[in-house]
Enzyme design. Structure first.
Site, PDB file in Angstrom:
ATOM      1  N   ASP A 476      32.256  16.244 -12.437  1.00 21.04           N
ATOM      2  CA  ASP A 476      33.680  16.567 -12.425  1.00 21.04           C
ATOM      3  C   ASP A 476      34.352  15.789 -13.542  1.00 21.04           C
ATOM      4  O   ASP A 476      33.795  14.808 -14.015  1.00 21.04           O
ATOM      5  CB  ASP A 476      34.296  16.084 -11.108  1.00 21.04           C
ATOM      6  CG  ASP A 476      34.055  17.067 -10.007  1.00 21.04           C
ATOM      7  OD1 ASP A 476      33.530  18.139 -10.327  1.00 21.04           O
ATOM      8  OD2 ASP A 476      34.383  16.769  -8.850  1.00 21.04           O
ATOM      9  N   ASP A 798      34.059  15.927  -5.308  1.00 18.57           N
ATOM     10  CA  ASP A 798      34.917  15.159  -4.416  1.00 18.57           C
ATOM     11  C   ASP A 798      35.600  16.054  -3.398  1.00 18.57           C
ATOM     12  O   ASP A 798      35.895  15.644  -2.308  1.00 18.57           O
ATOM     13  CB  ASP A 798      35.964  14.369  -5.216  1.00 18.57           C
ATOM     14  CG  ASP A 798      36.659  15.248  -6.230  1.00 18.57           C
ATOM     15  OD1 ASP A 798      36.462  16.474  -6.193  1.00 18.57           O
ATOM     16  OD2 ASP A 798      37.395  14.717  -7.072  1.00 18.57           O
TER      17      ASP A 798
END
Length: 1248
Positions: A476, A798
């Site tokens: 990410d 996440d």
């Protein structure tokens, strides 16, 4: 929906308090929670009036929560129970001892020792002893005959020793595992309201009556009833198996169950059941009540049912489902597991038991296979030893000496046979490397413990080792590569572009008021800016960081957002559309005093601007906002912001006048249109300072880092360049999710593997991607067969929606700080500091595990080979093993248990990051290691045999050969034993290096365990030899003899230097061993060029530098010719390949994994023959289709397709032109994709 009036709450609470007890019992609440939907609502209505009534009966306030007084909390715990499920009892030490005793070889030894003991007490009549043959006679000393029992006892003692050590190891492992589990549990906190304050408490502290705030990404820790919700959707698949998200509202279905995941929205619930009384708790108690085996069956049934249901619901998920990693294969039981209590450990044990059945980690697979092979060899050797000993004895006694079988002699003969049997068993004990699994466990456990310090919390042991093989990391952007501390640095308000945050005076007041109001109410109320912890520090950001940036922006404009929130509490918000990955925006509706509605929206600028049709001007007027103006704005405002790596957010609003009546809030598309743009802000999230260096390390270690982000492409590209993922002048591609989807789908909209294969090798940045894109990319890379090695992919995530990608990946990293519970549940490793550089540490530890095991193997196999051969030949020639049973067991202890401790705990060094990943099929024992094992083996055998057959002359002592039964120990054999152990000790130092390095002492003092074990073994050896006496068959040696033994031992260090001088490439006969459980064919010979770092034999490196370029040139030309030929022959699809039908069935196909193709071209020696000596596990296969006639057709259609046109070598690839041509070769099958636990044919299923 949420503006219920809360009047009357106070009075009802007062009334309830008179009661002195709670207005409902545990049983009532349990039966309430078993209902769903309308039934539940009517039950709440009948019994409690409404949710307010329920709260008041539980003496709780929907707004202020519980009082939070200790007495009250304790009372609730006693009445309604605590929020934790008692764990299964760990195995006691005695149980572990009992398990260790189950080892077959040990049982055989125990039996033999007991028989030997029994016989040693039998004394035949003395007179007859001479009639029983030479070997039996000649007992000089009465005491010696008495001492016959010692050997039996000694063997029993050493068996006990081995068992205790094994049991202790298991016990400490279990203890560590539980420690880890409790560490994971302590980290999980939940937000509740107590005494009007919003606080976070550990999950185990939650009690019935608590008002819990739930939001996107939470794993619900207890059962409860919804009292206020915005757009709440829950994934209840862990309990029901239905993968559709269930919408929760007070009117339709307010029941929230523990262990389920919040996929969207937010809300508040009153907790009604905790711990064993919650839905998950009830299931766990049921599981715990049955015995283990039943519980396994239950899980399997559940798993099957769940899978069936899910298959019906989502066809395309079925493939993913069937191939989920072992960790998620416990379906229900695992996902249900609330992270709170110790029961995590129990579930994890179940998981472990399941895991071993389902899929061993790659390393354990290789090791088990190797151990079995060695064990079989040992068994054969020991059987032969026993047979030869018995035959020699019988021939000697009854034939050569011509003695009759005498009844009185029978026990003596039996004693001989028992002695032979014991010798045979000891050969077996030494041959079986039971230290292998131990070494893995120790190495993994040690690494996991140390990785904690490097901010890696490992949830599944094997993830640590898999990480060492990682070839790709999909990361990410926000929070992993960047600091996740967002601040607004630029703004575009009322047609003015401010390069830094404007002063409040510069903004027209009318706009400012709307702006601040919009920011205050249209950010989740759980997001706040708190004062800094230290004086002069930065303010703390709590909650969603992008929202924190906006709240910070309102503070910069000298306005207080909290005052507005106090004025308009969350209950007064009319409707909230929460942020999710499909909307990419969030909107909040307020009902104004005059009955009209105003909606505030915020979201990704290019998405929200498409829905704006007006723009607010400085004078309070609005102006029509046409598509042309929009393009203008994108060029002049958004692109400049994005190119500086800023994330752009658009803030807008819309008024719904009274005249139009109340709109239909469910019709989202109509509501979210016709907006008025207020402003666009640029939010900066600086790159973490340590990230560029970490990414450079990854690239040098042969790991490709890709960035997958939801941000727009310009921002993503700017950040990727700052991190070093993209380097100027590279021809890598950055694309958006939409474009990616367009390229990988065919006309029917189905995803095709071969289309993905065209994209992923060059893809570096995937922007504006949805979670499904991430999952598709990960799956595409894992299933791809473009490169000869299967890619091993690590993924960071996440958000809740990252769950599927995290599960699909070989290793899933969840963020410890920003990550949601759902992401943590799906992951293998939790990054406690959310930092990319911790992933690099994980790679280092993973590679270190692999190397440690190889070091241990190199050491152990040398000892095995030598000990077995010595015992075998010694027994055959001298009718007695030179190394006695007890001595063998001691050697076994040194080399198994101690060596595994010493070599498996080597700390990792940066040098591990200088080589390419090994790949899943690298043999455990490379040819360099084989060279070391054989070389050292030869040296040791020469020394031992010289001592054995000429030792008495060299040291001028009595010969110990052909000693009768129960003869006293001899100096001769003691020297042999002592020298043997000394050579092992010094060879243990040699074993520290496995790539042929010269300096074996490099960094030896960094490993205290190693030093202390080698030193300790030396001391114990002195004790054994000097004072071991009869049990160890030893005699005290003089100083001279000790020095000789040590000197001969030291010789193995010197010999090690000689061995490393011999280039491995010259020794053509060496084979590598210990391949993975599935062999893959690697038909691309040139691909070895890419692996010329595969195994670095440093000594050789120095020998040949000049030839490299010459060979590379030749190789290059050869490759080019092949490419051309590949094209000529690609006119027909199957030309030169066997027709797919010609192999009668897929079944046969799998039974010939050992297909070989010999080179039909003159073999030009490549430089890689020297460097990459561990070429492939298969022989070199020729790669051009015209000689690939016997290659069976590949199971995936992508490979049989005609080769793609060549990609012109890009500037940065000029050193490996091969890369550009490696797509051209139709590949042989990967027989049985290693990653498919369920089915070797998985690649076939997915592609069909």
């Amino acid at each position: 929906m949420a503006n219920n009036s809360y009047s009357g709450v106070k009075n009802s609470i007062v009334e309830a308090n008179h009661d002195g007890d709670f207005g409902c019992t545990l049983k009532d609440l349990r039966s309430l929670m078993e209902l769903r939907g309308p039934e539940a609502i009517s039950k709440v209505g009948e019994t409690y009036g409404d949710t307010q009534g329920l709260c008041s009966r539980l003496k709780s306030s929907p707004i202020d929560g519980l009082s939070g007084q200790l007495a009250d909390i304790e009372k609730r715990k006693t009445v309604f129970g605590q929020n934790f499920i008692p764990p299964k009892k760990p195995k006691t030490f005695l149980q572990l001892v009992w398990e260790a005793l189950q080892d077959v070889t040990l049982i055989i030894l125990e039996v033999a020792a007991i028989v030997s003991l029994g016989l040693s007490f039998y004394k035949p009549p003395d007179a007859k002893r001479d009639n029983c043959g030479r070997a039996a006679g000649g007992i000089e000393d009465e005491n010696e005959a008495e001492a016959g029992w010692i050997e039996g006892v000694a063997i029993l003692l050493s068996v006990i020793c081995v068992v205790l050590v094994t049991a202790f190891n298991d016990w400490s492992k279990e203890k560590q595992f539980r420690g880890l589990q409790s560490r994971i549990e302590q980290e999980q906190k939940f937000t509740v309201v107590r005494g009007g304050q919003v606080i976070q408490i550990p999950v185990a502290e939650i009690v019935v009556g608590d008002i819990a705030q739930i939001k996107y990404g939470d794993l619900l820790p207890a059962d409860g009833v919804l009292i206020q919700g915005n757009d709440l959707k829950i994934d209840e698949s862990s309990l029901t198996g239905e993968s559709d998200h269930v919408k929760k509202t007070q009117e339709k279905d307010p029941m929230l169950l523990s262990g389920t995941h919040v996929m969207e929205g937010s809300g508040k619930m009153v907790v009604t059941a905790v711990g064993v009384n919650s839905q998950t708790g009830i299931i766990f108690t049921l599981l715990g009540a049955n015995e283990d085996d039943e519980e396994d069956e239950e899980e399997k049934k559940k798993e099957k049912e769940e899978k069936k249901k899910q298959r019906k619901i989502k066809k395309q998920d079925a493939a993913v489902e069937s191939r989920k990693k072992a960790k998620s294969q416990d379906g229900a039981a695992m996902e249900m597991q609330p992270l709170n209590s110790d029961e995590g450990a129990e579930a994890d044990e179940k998981k472990k038991s399941n895991q071993s059945k389902k899929e061993k980690s790659v390393l354990q697979g290789k090791l088990t296979k190797l151990a079995v092979q060695i064990g079989k060899a040992g068994l054969v050797m020991s059987a032969i030893t026993v047979i030869i000993l018995v035959v020699l004895f019988v021939v000697d006694t009854f034939w050569i000496q011509n003695l009759p079988w005498d009844k009185d002699c029978t026990p003596i003969y039996v004693q001989f046979f028992v002695k032979f049997f014991i010798i045979g068993v000891t050969v077996l004990v030494v041959a079986v490397p039971e230290g292998l699994p131990l070494a893995v466990t120790i190495s993994l456990a040690y690494s996991v413990k140390k990785m904690m310090k490097d901010n890696n919390l490992v949830r599944h042991l094997d993830a640590c080792e898999t990480m060492g093989n990682a070839t790709a990391i999909c990361s990410d952007k926000t929070g992993t590569l960047t600091m996740n501390r967002m601040t607004v640095v630029q703004a575009y308000i009322a047609e003015k572009f401010y390069k830094k945050v404007p002063e409040p005076e510069n903004i027209p007041p009318s706009i400012l008021d709307i702006l601040i109001l919009g920011i205050a109410v249209n950010c989740a109320y759980t997001t706040k800016i708190m004062p800094p912890e230290k004086e002069g520090g930065l303010p703390r950001q709590v909650g969603n960081k992008t929202e924190c940036a906006l709240l910070g922006f309102s503070n910069d404009l000298k306005r207080d957002y909290q005052a507005i929130r106090n004025e308009i509490p969350e209950e007064k918000l009319h409707k909230v559309y929460t942020f999710n990955s499909t909307r990419k925006s969030m909107s909040t509706v307020l009902k104004l005093a005059d009955g009209s509605f105003r909606m505030f929206s915020k979201g990704a600028s290019e998405i929200l601007l498409k829905k704006c049709y007006k723009v607010q001007l400085a004078n309070g007027e609005t102006k029509i906002f046409r598509p042309r103006d929009r393009d203008d704005m994108i060029k002049k405002v958004i692109e400049p912001m994005a190119s500086e790596g800023l994330r752009t957010i658009c803030l807008a609003f819309r008024d719904f006048p009274v005249s139009e009546g109340e709109p239909d809030w469910e019709n989202e598309n109509d509501i979210l249109s016709g907006l008025t743009c207020l402003c666009v802000v640029g939010i900066e999230d600086p790159v973490r300072p340590e990230v560029p260096d970490a990414i450079r390390k990854c690239q040098r270690a042969g790991i490709t880092v890709r960035m997958v982000t939801g941000d727009n492409i310009s921002t993503a590209r700017a950040i990727a360049t700052k991190c070093g993922i993209l380097l100027p002048g590279d021809d890598f591609i950055c694309i958006e999710g939409k474009e990616f989807n367009r390229r990988i789908r065919n006309a029917k909209g189905e995803i095709e593997q071969e289309r993905i294969d065209k994209i992923w090798p060059k893809l570096r940045v995937l922007a504006r991607s949805s979670p499904t894109d991430k999952h598709t990319l990960v799956k595409g890379i894992i299933d791809s067969t473009v490169l000869e090695k299967r890619q091993v992919v690590a993924v960071t995530g996440d958000g809740t929606n990252d769950g599927p990608a995290l599960k699909k990946a070989d290793v899933g990293f969840a963020m410890g700080i920003a990550g949601t519970d759902v992401a943590k549940e799906a992951s293998d490793i939790i990054l406690t500091d959310d930092n990319f550089s911790s992933i690099v540490k994980a790679v280092m530890w993973g590679r270190n595990v692999y190397d440690s095991i190889s070091k241990f193997l190199q050491f152990q196999l040398t000892v095995n080979v030598v000990a077995v051969i010595v015992a075998f030949t010694g027994a055959c020639i001298t009718q007695d093993s030179p190394l006695k049973a007890v001595q063998m067991l001691w050697v076994n202890l040194i080399m198994d248990t101690f060596a595994s401790l010493a070599l498996a705990t080597e700390p990792p060094t940066e040098a591990l990051l200088l080589r390419k990943p090994y790949g899943r099929n690298k043999p455990l024992i490379s040819r360099t290691m084989m060279k070391n094992i054989l070389g050292q083996g030869v040296f040791q055998l020469v020394i031992i045999f010289s001592l054995l057959f000429a030792g008495e002359k060299i040291f001028d002592i009595d010969s110990g050969r052909n000693a009768p039964l129960h003869a006293p120990p001899s100096e001769h054999y003691t020297i042999v034993f002592n020298t043997f152990v000394m050579m092992q000790l010094f060879n243990e130092i040699n074993a520290r290096k496995i790539h042929g390095e010269r300096n074996v002492f490099d960094g030896i003092f960094n490993n205290l365990i190693f030093c202390s074990i080698v030193f300790g073994t030396f001391i114990i050896q002195i004790v054994i030899v000097q004072w071991g006496g009869k049990p160890f068959s030893c005699v005290a040696l003089s100083i001279d003899q000790w020095l000789w033994c040590t000197f001969l031992g030291f010789g193995s260090l010197l010999w090690g230097q000689v061995i490393s001088t011999i280039p491995t490439s010259r020794l053509k006969f060496l084979k590598s061993a210990g391949h993975g459980t599935q062999k893959e064919e690697i038909p691309d010979e040139e691909l070895e060029e890419l692996d010329d770092m595969e195994e670095i034999d440093h000594a050789e490196r120095e020998l040949r530098r000049g030839q490299i370029l010459w060979f590379r040139g030749l190789n290059r030309i050869q490759t080019q010719i092949r490419v051309v030929n590949a094209f000529r022959s690609s006119i027909s699809l199957y030309e030169g390949l066997e027709k797919p039908e010609s192999r009668s069935s897929i079944h046969n196909f799998m039974t010939h994994p050992e297909f070989r193709i010999e080179d039909s071209e003159p073999h030009i020696p490549l430089i890689d023959d020297t460097d990459a000596e561990d070429d492939a596990p298969t022989k070199r296969n020729s790669s051009s289709p015209r000689n690939a006639s016997p290659t069976p057709p590949s199971p995936t259609p992508s490979n049989t397709a005609a080769p793609t046109p060549p990609v012109s070598p890009s500037p940065n690839q000029n050193n490996n032109a091969v890369e550009s041509s490696n797509h051209l070769v139709p590949e042989g099958p990967k027989s049985g994709t290693p990653s498919a636990p369920g089915s070797p044919l998985h690649s076939l299923e997915t592609s069909l």
